[in-house]
Each structure stands twice: as structure tokens, then as C-alpha cells.
Design a protein around this motif. Structure first.
Motif, PDB file in Angstrom:
ATOM      1  N   PHE A  66       0.835  -1.211   0.000  1.00 36.47           N
ATOM      2  CA  PHE A  66       0.000   0.000   0.000  1.00 36.47           C
ATOM      3  C   PHE A  66       0.867   1.257   0.000  1.00 36.47           C
ATOM      4  CE2 PHE A  66      -4.258  -1.591   2.007  1.00 36.47           C
ATOM      5  CZ  PHE A  66      -4.311  -2.628   1.088  1.00 36.47           C
ATOM      6  N   TYR A  67       2.042   1.177   0.582  1.00 36.49           N
ATOM      7  CA  TYR A  67       3.101   2.188   0.609  1.00 36.49           C
ATOM      8  C   TYR A  67       2.819   3.378   1.516  1.00 36.49           C
ATOM      9  CZ  TYR A  67       7.056   4.992  -1.026  1.00 36.49           C
ATOM     10  OH  TYR A  67       8.227   5.713  -1.080  1.00 36.49           O
ATOM     11  N   ASP A 167       1.316  -0.206  -8.653  1.00 36.99           N
ATOM     12  CA  ASP A 167       2.529  -0.950  -8.302  1.00 36.99           C
ATOM     13  C   ASP A 167       3.768  -0.296  -8.899  1.00 36.99           C
ATOM     14  OD1 ASP A 167       1.279  -2.935  -6.773  1.00 36.99           O
ATOM     15  OD2 ASP A 167       1.007  -4.283  -8.478  1.00 36.99           O
ATOM     16  N   VAL A 168       3.703   0.128 -10.161  1.00 41.08           N
ATOM     17  CA  VAL A 168       4.897   0.714 -10.774  1.00 41.08           C
ATOM     18  C   VAL A 168       5.100   2.159 -10.322  1.00 41.08           C
ATOM     19  CG1 VAL A 168       4.790  -0.825 -12.758  1.00 41.08           C
ATOM     20  CG2 VAL A 168       3.712   1.420 -12.917  1.00 41.08           C
ATOM     21  N   HIS A 169       4.027   2.815  -9.914  1.00 39.07           N
ATOM     22  CA  HIS A 169       4.174   4.174  -9.392  1.00 39.07           C
ATOM     23  C   HIS A 169       5.036   4.177  -8.128  1.00 39.07           C
ATOM     24  CE1 HIS A 169       3.220   8.385  -8.984  1.00 39.07           C
ATOM     25  NE2 HIS A 169       2.718   8.208  -7.771  1.00 39.07           N
ATOM     26  N   LEU A 170       4.930   3.114  -7.338  1.00 39.59           N
ATOM     27  CA  LEU A 170       5.765   3.019  -6.135  1.00 39.59           C
ATOM     28  C   LEU A 170       7.241   2.918  -6.486  1.00 39.59           C
ATOM     29  CD1 LEU A 170       3.684   0.650  -3.832  1.00 39.59           C
ATOM     30  CD2 LEU A 170       3.402   3.094  -4.322  1.00 39.59           C
ATOM     31  N   VAL A 171       7.529   2.275  -7.596  1.00 46.04           N
ATOM     32  CA  VAL A 171       8.916   2.209  -8.062  1.00 46.04           C
ATOM     33  C   VAL A 171       9.426   3.619  -8.371  1.00 46.04           C
ATOM     34  CG1 VAL A 171      10.451   1.327  -9.865  1.00 46.04           C
ATOM     35  CG2 VAL A 171       8.596  -0.113  -8.988  1.00 46.04           C
ATOM     36  N   ASP A 179       9.313   9.531   0.477  1.00 51.35           N
ATOM     37  CA  ASP A 179       8.768   8.553   1.404  1.00 51.35           C
ATOM     38  C   ASP A 179       7.237   8.624   1.371  1.00 51.35           C
ATOM     39  OD1 ASP A 179       7.761  10.493   3.248  1.00 51.35           O
ATOM     40  OD2 ASP A 179       9.624  10.500   4.390  1.00 51.35           O
ATOM     41  N   PRO A 180       6.551   7.694   2.032  1.00 53.80           N
ATOM     42  CA  PRO A 180       5.089   7.660   1.932  1.00 53.80           C
ATOM     43  C   PRO A 180       4.390   8.979   2.218  1.00 53.80           C
ATOM     44  CG  PRO A 180       5.867   5.630   2.924  1.00 53.80           C
ATOM     45  CD  PRO A 180       7.066   6.510   2.772  1.00 53.80           C
ATOM     46  N   LEU A 214       6.169  18.045   5.459  1.00 59.32           N
ATOM     47  CA  LEU A 214       6.242  19.342   4.778  1.00 59.32           C
ATOM     48  C   LEU A 214       7.616  19.982   4.983  1.00 59.32           C
ATOM     49  CD1 LEU A 214       2.740  20.918   5.543  1.00 59.32           C
ATOM     50  CD2 LEU A 214       3.443  19.549   3.563  1.00 59.32           C
ATOM     51  N   VAL A 215       8.152  19.857   6.186  1.00 53.54           N
ATOM     52  CA  VAL A 215       9.481  20.393   6.461  1.00 53.54           C
ATOM     53  C   VAL A 215      10.518  19.726   5.569  1.00 53.54           C
ATOM     54  CG1 VAL A 215      11.317  20.532   8.193  1.00 53.54           C
ATOM     55  CG2 VAL A 215       8.960  21.107   8.818  1.00 53.54           C
TER      56      VAL A 215
END
Length: 288
Positions: A66-67, A167-171, A179-180, A214-215
Motif C-alpha cells: 500500500f506504501y 505498483d509501478v508508481h511506487l517504483v 517517502d510515503p 512538509l518540512v
């Protein structure tokens, strides 16, 4: 079949199809179907429904696939939810919920139309071009039987195509080291995503978590002090989509330019009806 597709044709087709898949997570039919088994917490409903094709997995595998969901939220649902309802039970409930949703918002005439049959056939043909390797959520759904009813077959194919792209977007996200939470926050800042309030609540993050993301984005000069994407941030997000398009090109090349254009046209018609019927709460979109 391979064909030269117009720029972003696959992305446009995905955007037209994806609401047909994702509307199930917001429909009251899903909660109604799972409540008799004791699955009532909204987080558990979502996590179980989307993860069920993977089998009775634990939270680690689901957090990875799910990431952008907080591991604590996933752990609150898994693996305990499988003691209430097996993955097979959840999958059957999911399909019943989809059937109820589409009958309610599209109507029987649309479900029985030649256009529905054509869209299901085109989407199914596109899904034949998907690739299992390295795409766990797609591959798990691809192992499920294709429903016989055209509207359910269309939903199934839309799900395959959605998870294949996801799935490939997470790559791509990992390649640019988002990061998530940074992925969520930067997408929300583009004005094309869901609101920070909804994202935090649905994925288990606090305001403090969000502010820290955001930082980090500001430190990378991807976000302004006012919360807007900088020029570098805009280019990063645009590059992410281009790379996702590249990695997700196979199903649309397989279908061909003419088929992609026709599937996009048909899917837009059904999606418009869903949106006009209130398939998604209006307040979840925007910058609020």
C-alpha cells in the motif's frame, strides 16, 4: 499488438477507469456487506477489502504494497480481521458491494447496454498486456476469476489496470526518494489530490507527522513556505507521472491507440454518471 500511442493516452485512460474501481471503498454497500462478519471499523474495511486478493497476509506485506499507509493503522486491522472474515469471504462481499454500487448509480439500462459490454471487452483486452513480475497487487488480483456479468468484468479489469499502475508508481516514488508521507503531501500540494485532512485520517497519520513531511519537502526545495509546489517540485511530480506512464505502457500498447481512445470515451461516460451520483464525498478533494 503494439501501436504508437498519443502522449499520455494510457494515463488519460487510467484516470477515466480508476473511479470505477475506487468508488467501492466509499460505497455504503461495502460496509453493509462486511458488517455481518463484524468488520465495521472503516480502516479494517478498506485494508481487508484491498488486501484480500493477497490472501491472509500480515501487516508487513500490506504496508509495503500500500506504501503510504501508516504501519500502525494496517496493524490495527491485520491479521485479526481474517479471524472475522476470511479473504475469500471479503472478496465475495467486495463483488456484491460493487454490483450494488453500479446498479444503484449507473442503473440497469447502462449495465445491460452494448457500451458496457464493449467497455468490459476492451478493458479486459488491455489487462492482458499487464505484467505480473514486480507488481504484487496487480498479480494477486489477476489470479482471481473474471466475473461473467459485463459490469463486474469491467470493474475487475479496471482493478487490474489500477493496481498495475499503482505498483509501478511506487517504483517511481522510491527512485526520486519520496517517502510515503512526502508522496502524499506533494501530491496534495499539486491541488489534484485528496485533502490533507482526509489523507491523514484515512492513512493513520497525525498533524505532526504531516508537518514533518512538509518540512522535509521544503528542505529539498520542493515546497514553498505557503505549501505550494516549487518549480522543482512541479517538475518532480511531472517526472513521476512520465516515469509511471513508461512503466505502465504495456496494457495500453497491447490494446492499441484506437482501442485506448474508445475505452477512455466509454469509461468517461460511466465515471461521469458515478461522480454525478455522489460516488465520492465532495469534501475529500482539494487542498483543505
Amino acid at each position: 499488438m503494439t501501436a504508437e500511442l498519443p502522449p499520455r493516452a494510457g494515463r488519460h485512460c487510467h484516470h477515466a477507469l480508476n473511479p470505477l474501481h475506487s468508488a467501492v471503498y466509499f460505497t455504503p454497500e461495502l460496509a453493509t456487506e462486511l458488517a455481518p462478519y463484524g468488520v465495521e471499523d472503516p480502516a479494517a474495511v478498506y485494508v481487508a477489502t484491498r488486501a484480500a486478493p493477497l490472501g491472509a497476509v500480515g501487516p508487513g506485506a500490506v504496508t509495503a504494497t500500500f506504501y503510504n499507509f501508516r504501519h500502525d493503522l494496517v496493524s490495527s486491522a491485520l491479521p485479526s480481521v481474517w479471524e472475522l472474515a476470511s479473504p475469500e469471504t471479503v472478496l465475495a462481499a467486495r463483488l456484491r458491494a460493487v454490483d450494488g454500487l453500479l446498479r444503484r448509480l449507473l442503473g440497469e439500462k447502462a449495465l445491460e447496454s452494448p457500451e458496457m459490454r464493449e467497455a468490459a471487452e476492451l478493458a479486459g483486452r488491455a489487462a492482458e498486456g499487464c505484467v505480473r513480475a514486480g507488481r504484487p497487487l496487480y498479480a494477486a488480483n489477476a489470479d482471481l476469476p473474471v466475473p461473467t456479468a459485463p459490469h463486474l468484468a469491467l470493474w475487475h479489469a479496471a482493478t487490474l489496470l489500477r493496481e498495475h499502475r499503482g505498483d509501478v508508481h511506487l517504483v517511481a516514488l522510491q527512485h526520486v526518494e519520496l517517502d510515503p508521507l512526502e508522496a502524499l503531501a506533494s501530491h496534495s500540494a499539486s491541488g489534484r489530490g485528496m485533502t490533507p485532512t482526509f489523507l491523514r485520517a484515512s492513512r493513520g497519520y497525525s498533524e505532526r507527522d504531516w508537518e514533518a513531511a512538509l518540512v522535509r519537502l521544503r528542505e529539498r526545495e520542493l515546497l514553498t513556505e505557503q505549501g505550494e509546489l516549487t518549480e522543482a517540485g512541479q517538475e518532480l511530480r511531472a517526472g513521476l507521472e512520465r516515469e509511471t506512464d513508461r512503466l505502465d505502457r504495456h496494457p495500453y500498447e497491447h490494446l492499441g491507440a484506437e482501442g485506448v481512445a474508445r475505452l477512455t470515451e466509454l469509461a468517461k461516460g460511466f465515471t461521469t454518471t458515478l461522480l454525478e451520483g455522489g460516488a465520492f464525498p465532495a469534501e475529500i478533494f482539494g487542498r483543505g
